[in-house]
Design a protein around this motif. Sequence first.
Motif, PDB file in Angstrom:
ATOM      1  N   GLU A  16       0.834  -1.111  -0.052  1.00 37.99           N
ATOM      2  CA  GLU A  16       0.252  -0.100   0.006  1.00 37.99           C
ATOM      3  C   GLU A  16       0.734   1.335  -0.091  1.00 37.99           C
ATOM      4  O   GLU A  16       0.305   2.227  -0.003  1.00 37.99           O
ATOM      5  CB  GLU A  16      -1.001   0.056   1.284  1.00 37.99           C
ATOM      6  CG  GLU A  16      -0.396   0.123   2.449  1.00 37.99           C
ATOM      7  CD  GLU A  16       0.134  -1.323   3.159  1.00 37.99           C
ATOM      8  OE1 GLU A  16       0.828  -1.087   4.238  1.00 37.99           O
ATOM      9  OE2 GLU A  16      -0.146  -2.087   2.432  1.00 37.99           O
ATOM     10  N   ALA A  17       2.127   1.163   0.267  1.00 45.25           N
ATOM     11  CA  ALA A  17       2.815   2.359   0.254  1.00 45.25           C
ATOM     12  C   ALA A  17       3.051   3.094  -1.110  1.00 45.25           C
ATOM     13  O   ALA A  17       3.074   2.426  -2.343  1.00 45.25           O
ATOM     14  CB  ALA A  17       4.331   2.056   0.599  1.00 45.25           C
ATOM     15  N   THR A  82      17.027   7.533   4.125  1.00 43.09           N
ATOM     16  CA  THR A  82      16.227   7.805   5.301  1.00 43.09           C
ATOM     17  C   THR A  82      15.072   6.925   5.568  1.00 43.09           C
ATOM     18  O   THR A  82      14.671   6.956   6.727  1.00 43.09           O
ATOM     19  CB  THR A  82      15.666   9.283   5.105  1.00 43.09           C
ATOM     20  OG1 THR A  82      14.837   9.244   3.859  1.00 43.09           O
ATOM     21  CG2 THR A  82      16.657  10.405   5.084  1.00 43.09           C
ATOM     22  N   GLY A  83      14.651   6.341   4.459  1.00 39.65           N
ATOM     23  CA  GLY A  83      13.762   5.193   4.614  1.00 39.65           C
ATOM     24  C   GLY A  83      12.289   5.974   4.902  1.00 39.65           C
ATOM     25  O   GLY A  83      11.177   5.104   5.263  1.00 39.65           O
ATOM     26  N   HIS A  84      11.945   7.069   4.550  1.00 36.79           N
ATOM     27  CA  HIS A  84      10.652   7.450   4.993  1.00 36.79           C
ATOM     28  C   HIS A  84      10.486   9.108   4.270  1.00 36.79           C
ATOM     29  O   HIS A  84      11.374   9.789   3.915  1.00 36.79           O
ATOM     30  CB  HIS A  84      10.308   7.723   6.320  1.00 36.79           C
ATOM     31  CG  HIS A  84      11.265   8.773   7.208  1.00 36.79           C
ATOM     32  ND1 HIS A  84      11.855   9.700   6.540  1.00 36.79           N
ATOM     33  CD2 HIS A  84      10.990   8.871   8.461  1.00 36.79           C
ATOM     34  CE1 HIS A  84      12.486  10.397   7.469  1.00 36.79           C
ATOM     35  NE2 HIS A  84      11.990  10.080   8.741  1.00 36.79           N
ATOM     36  N   GLY A  89      -0.528  16.865   4.183  1.00 36.40           N
ATOM     37  CA  GLY A  89      -1.554  16.130   3.776  1.00 36.40           C
ATOM     38  C   GLY A  89      -1.462  14.634   2.929  1.00 36.40           C
ATOM     39  O   GLY A  89      -2.177  14.160   2.476  1.00 36.40           O
ATOM     40  N   VAL A  90      -0.305  14.326   3.271  1.00 34.69           N
ATOM     41  CA  VAL A  90       0.195  13.021   2.863  1.00 34.69           C
ATOM     42  C   VAL A  90       0.598  11.969   3.810  1.00 34.69           C
ATOM     43  O   VAL A  90       1.042  12.574   5.018  1.00 34.69           O
ATOM     44  CB  VAL A  90       1.339  13.065   1.847  1.00 34.69           C
ATOM     45  CG1 VAL A  90       1.721  11.653   1.315  1.00 34.69           C
ATOM     46  CG2 VAL A  90       1.120  13.912   0.688  1.00 34.69           C
ATOM     47  N   ALA A  91       0.103  10.622   3.944  1.00 33.91           N
ATOM     48  CA  ALA A  91       0.368   9.936   4.986  1.00 33.91           C
ATOM     49  C   ALA A  91       1.890   9.429   4.877  1.00 33.91           C
ATOM     50  O   ALA A  91       2.604   9.618   3.975  1.00 33.91           O
ATOM     51  CB  ALA A  91      -0.267   8.780   4.779  1.00 33.91           C
ATOM     52  N   ASN A  92       2.574   9.329   6.099  1.00 37.82           N
ATOM     53  CA  ASN A  92       3.806   8.914   6.356  1.00 37.82           C
ATOM     54  C   ASN A  92       4.335   7.769   5.452  1.00 37.82           C
ATOM     55  O   ASN A  92       3.478   6.743   5.414  1.00 37.82           O
ATOM     56  CB  ASN A  92       4.676   8.794   7.710  1.00 37.82           C
ATOM     57  CG  ASN A  92       5.887   8.626   7.513  1.00 37.82           C
ATOM     58  OD1 ASN A  92       6.493   9.119   7.196  1.00 37.82           O
ATOM     59  ND2 ASN A  92       6.215   7.628   8.653  1.00 37.82           N
TER      60      ASN A  92
END
Length: 121
Positions: A16-17, A82-84, A89-92
């Motif tokens: 889902e990412a 960094t991995g993220h 307004g955007v999910a992590n």
Amino acid sequence: MRSVFAHQAVLFMTPEADIGAPGAAVTSALCTHWGRQRPCSLAPHHTHAARDGGEVRIRVVFAVDPAHESAVRCRIENALATGHLCGPGVANTEWQLCSCAPTAPTTEETEQVTRQFPDAG
């Protein structure tokens, strides 16, 4: 004069990412923010992401003066490590960097970059 280079990475991301998030992280690292108007002054670039199950392959093709190539590659690698990414307004979005390395740009990638940025080539 700028030359054309490429960098590739393999990431692990949940199904889902958002596979666009790593490219946004790279753009933020190279251009100070993913919302910046093109072209990026340090290294005009294009990022492509393709998912195969949990594996996401990222290719970053960029144009830069050869004297700045290693600095640009370092920024790309640091952004992906960094991995993220969390934007307004955007999910992590999170990922795990599996591999990251220089690669040669394809003929098509080089032609595309030189058409977009005439001082590259």
